[in-house]
Design a protein around this motif. Structure first.
Motif, PDB file in Angstrom:
ATOM      1  N   HIS A 510       0.847  -1.200   0.000  1.00  0.00           N
ATOM      2  CA  HIS A 510       0.000   0.000   0.000  1.00  0.00           C
ATOM      3  C   HIS A 510       0.881   1.247   0.000  1.00  0.00           C
ATOM      4  O   HIS A 510       0.610   2.232  -0.710  1.00  0.00           O
ATOM      5  N   ASP A 514       1.080   4.266  -2.780  1.00  0.00           N
ATOM      6  CA  ASP A 514       1.002   5.693  -2.457  1.00  0.00           C
ATOM      7  C   ASP A 514       2.208   6.451  -3.010  1.00  0.00           C
ATOM      8  O   ASP A 514       2.074   7.573  -3.515  1.00  0.00           O
ATOM      9  N   GLN A 518       2.212   9.387  -5.728  1.00  0.00           N
ATOM     10  CA  GLN A 518       2.808  10.674  -5.383  1.00  0.00           C
ATOM     11  C   GLN A 518       3.744  11.137  -6.494  1.00  0.00           C
ATOM     12  O   GLN A 518       3.750  12.312  -6.889  1.00  0.00           O
ATOM     13  N   TRP A 524      -4.791  11.470  -3.418  1.00  0.00           N
ATOM     14  CA  TRP A 524      -5.785  10.563  -2.833  1.00  0.00           C
ATOM     15  C   TRP A 524      -7.145  11.246  -2.899  1.00  0.00           C
ATOM     16  O   TRP A 524      -7.292  12.404  -2.549  1.00  0.00           O
ATOM     17  N   LYS A 525      -8.138  10.513  -3.406  1.00  0.00           N
ATOM     18  CA  LYS A 525      -9.473  11.109  -3.538  1.00  0.00           C
ATOM     19  C   LYS A 525     -10.155  11.078  -2.180  1.00  0.00           C
ATOM     20  O   LYS A 525     -10.698  10.071  -1.749  1.00  0.00           O
ATOM     21  N   SER A 526     -10.130  12.227  -1.496  1.00  0.00           N
ATOM     22  CA  SER A 526     -10.668  12.302  -0.138  1.00  0.00           C
ATOM     23  C   SER A 526     -12.105  12.769  -0.092  1.00  0.00           C
ATOM     24  O   SER A 526     -12.790  12.593   0.911  1.00  0.00           O
ATOM     25  N   TYR A 533      -7.051   8.888  -6.830  1.00  0.00           N
ATOM     26  CA  TYR A 533      -7.139   7.436  -6.736  1.00  0.00           C
ATOM     27  C   TYR A 533      -7.674   7.053  -5.360  1.00  0.00           C
ATOM     28  O   TYR A 533      -7.544   7.818  -4.381  1.00  0.00           O
ATOM     29  N   TYR A 534      -8.243   5.882  -5.284  1.00  0.00           N
ATOM     30  CA  TYR A 534      -8.750   5.380  -4.010  1.00  0.00           C
ATOM     31  C   TYR A 534      -8.902   3.873  -4.119  1.00  0.00           C
ATOM     32  O   TYR A 534      -8.780   3.298  -5.215  1.00  0.00           O
ATOM     33  N   TYR A 553      -9.055   4.816 -10.247  1.00  0.00           N
ATOM     34  CA  TYR A 553      -8.554   6.126 -10.663  1.00  0.00           C
ATOM     35  C   TYR A 553      -9.594   6.774 -11.554  1.00  0.00           C
ATOM     36  O   TYR A 553      -9.965   6.224 -12.604  1.00  0.00           O
TER      37      TYR A 553
END
Length: 589
Positions: A510, A514, A518, A524-526, A533-534, A553
């Protein structure tokens, strides 16, 4: 590319000149060949078998091993090589092959029953041949080279050569039940039926590879003479009755085939190269082959066809500026007689040059005769700045960064077994969009991989004695069947990483995901509405239940991440937990 071995002294004697190794290498290079190795029979046996004692009695005569282009069938023996080099040097004019009509032609009748197994046959006769030990060996070696090359290990064409004086025409080519065929095979003392012959040669070092071609067929092809003497059981072996020897004067050549065109090429090649050993050089006696429908075709054809090429285009394609007369001379040196006709060249293609199928083949021969090293380098007439293919550039950048993250790169085979991407990953191979190999040679290479994961897991197995943790990655292509594409499949560039440790270490892969995102400037799709992405929970039989997720994505699935299922690890003979991530990088180019 086939390699032929010729004895140096015989070669130099035929060429009429003695060369140093470097001089002969230069001559080969100028002619478009390569002198691969200078060796001896003793050295070859020692190298191949590793047994010095077995090679003790072998000859120490110097042998030149020469690499021949795969489509130059006319150079696969000493006779063809010498003729080609002498013509290239201008010491010999290209031979003209002629037919000699006998009082009565030999006839080969094809029975309709052969349509079940090998439907085509061609034949010819070489009269008043004088064999020496060297030319006899060359004759046998040429047949073997043709069998391995254009004949595709006898599946397309099988060659049989016989002492005509021991036989009585006309000949018949039939297909009979194995037990109806009985004869004495070459160099044997006992008669055998077709079935007995299959059992007898099942352990033979050379012939066992050809048995499957006809073994399971209800009928076997066989050639008889007028007295029902068996000439051969193609594509396995000839009969002992008609075997050729140094005393043979008249040679009957027959080729049975599943491809008529290949059979004609093979017959033309053999008779052209060895007709120089006839009392009347470069002459061939034709045979009448009666087809199943009753029509009669004369073989060999020995067709000389004409091609017309543009002098201007030939110069432009190669990057030279030579007059038509000079180009015609170059082609004649390459065994292609040419004459000037206005702005064009009329080129005669002899029956030995079946490799010439298009004008570009003639342009290539002009370039060889001119000398590739003599073509002056020049800048193109247009301005263009090259740059690296974007997908490859991104791949190289990511390789460096993933390696800096503590992962070791692996480079695995593109082909794998069906089990590797199917059963071992708990998946049904029939449900996968895999591209299958039509006639796989080994169980390890049956399909093109649809995922990079099996290759990395097999690499882990091979290195399981290394200290943990083992962290591997690969960035390479997979192939996915896709009917919407022109060829029915497409490549997809992916990155795959595996972490193998005492614990699965999901957080390790993971973290790598990330880090890659980056580097790609993908956030990160918050929150809803933002692009990034998530992870989205899912189930996959290759991963542990509840420990698998899609890599999303922009609302699209681009890969998977998770802890591998214990049965997958067991299938790959791994005993420590593993976590993996795999996703495509093409959307980020």
């Amino acid at each position: 590319m086939p390699t032929i071995g010729v004895k140096r002294d015989l070669l130099f004697e035929a060429l009429g000149k003695t060369y140093t190794d470097d001089e002969f290498q230069d001559l080969c290079f100028a002619f478009g060949l390569e002198l691969d190795e200078v060796t001896t029979e003793k050295q070859m046996l020692t190298k191949e078998q590793g047994d010095v004692a077995a090679a003790a009695n072998a000859s120490e005569e110097i042998i030149y091993r020469i690499d021949i282009p795969a489509n130059r069938y006319d150079l696969l023996c000493l006779e063809g090589l010498v003729t080609g080099l002498l013509v290239f040097q201008g010491k010999l004019k290209p031979p003209k092959f002629q037919f000699v009509e006998p009082a009565k032609r030999q006839v080969l009748k094809i029975d309709p029953s052969t349509a079940q197994i090998r439907p085509y046959a061609v034949a010819a006769v070489l009269r008043n041949v004088t064999f020496t030990q060297a030319s006899y060996n060359s004759f046998i070696d040429l047949q073997d080279k043709l069998h391995q090359n254009i004949c595709r290990k006898r599946t397309l064409v099988a060659i049989g050569t016989h002492d005509l004086d021991t036989l009585q025409g006309p000949f018949s080519y039939e297909a009979l039940a194995p037990n109806q065929i009985k004869f004495k095979p070459l160099n044997q003392t006992k008669e055998m039926t077709g079935r007995e012959l299959m059992d007898f040669y099942s352990t033979h070092a050379q012939l066992k590879q050809y048995l499957p071609i006809i073994r399971e067929s209800p009928v076997y092809p066989v050639i008889y003479d007028a007295n029902r003497v068996v000439l051969s059981l193609p594509p396995i072996i000839n009969g002992d009755h008609s075997k050729i020897s140094l005393k043979t004067k008249n040679v009957f050549i027959e080729c049975t085939a599943t491809d008529r065109t290949k059979a004609k090429v093979v017959l033309d090649t053999i008779v052209c190269l060895f007709s120089e050993h006839c009392a009347q050089k470069f002459t061939v006696e034709p045979c009448d082959v009666v087809q199943p429908d009753g029509s009669v075709i004369s073989y060999p054809e020995l067709e000389v066809r004409e091609e017309r090429i543009s002098v201007k285009r030939a110069n432009a394609y190669i990057g030279i500026d030579e007059p038509a007369e000079k180009l015609a001379d170059m082609l004649t040196r390459m065994y292609l007689e040419a004459k000037v006709d206005g702005d064009s060249l009329v080129v005669k293609i002899p029956p030995t040059r079946h490799d010439v199928i298009h004008a570009c083949d003639i342009y290539e021969d002009v370039a060889i005769a001119y000398g590739y090293n003599n073509i002056k380098k020049s800048l193109p007439a247009f301005m263009q700045i090259a740059k690296q293919f974007p997908l490859n550039k991104l791949t190289e950048q990511l390789r460096e960064q993933v390696a800096q993250a503590g992962f070791t790169e692996a480079l695995t085979f593109t082909l794998c077994s069906r089990d590797d991407i199917g059963r071992k990953l708990n998946k049904n191979i029939d449900a996968l969009p895999a591209v299958h190999i039509g006639n796989p040679k080994t169980l390890e290479f049956q399909v093109v991989r649809t995922t990079l994961l099996p290759g990395l897991l097999k690499t882990l197995v091979a290195n399981r004695k290394m200290p943990l943790p083992l962290k591997l990655f690969e960035i390479s292509d997979v192939v996915v069947a896709d009917e919407s594409t022109e060829v029915g499949a497409r490549n997809e560039r992916r990155v795959c990483a595996v972490n193998c440790n005492k614990t699965a270490g999901f957080e390790v892969v993971h973290g790598l995901l990330d880090r890659v995102m980056q580097l790609l400037s993908v956030p990160w799709k918050s929150a809803s509405g933002t692009k990034g992405y998530y992870l989205q929970a899912t189930e996959d039989p290759s991963y542990f239940p509840g420990r698998c997720a899609y890599v999303m994505y922009d609302g699209v699935v681009i890969g998977k991440i998770g802890v591998l299922h214990p049965t997958v690890l067991q299938a790959f003979e791994l005993t420590t937990p593993c976590s993996a991530v795999e996703f495509t990088i093409e959307p980020f180019v």
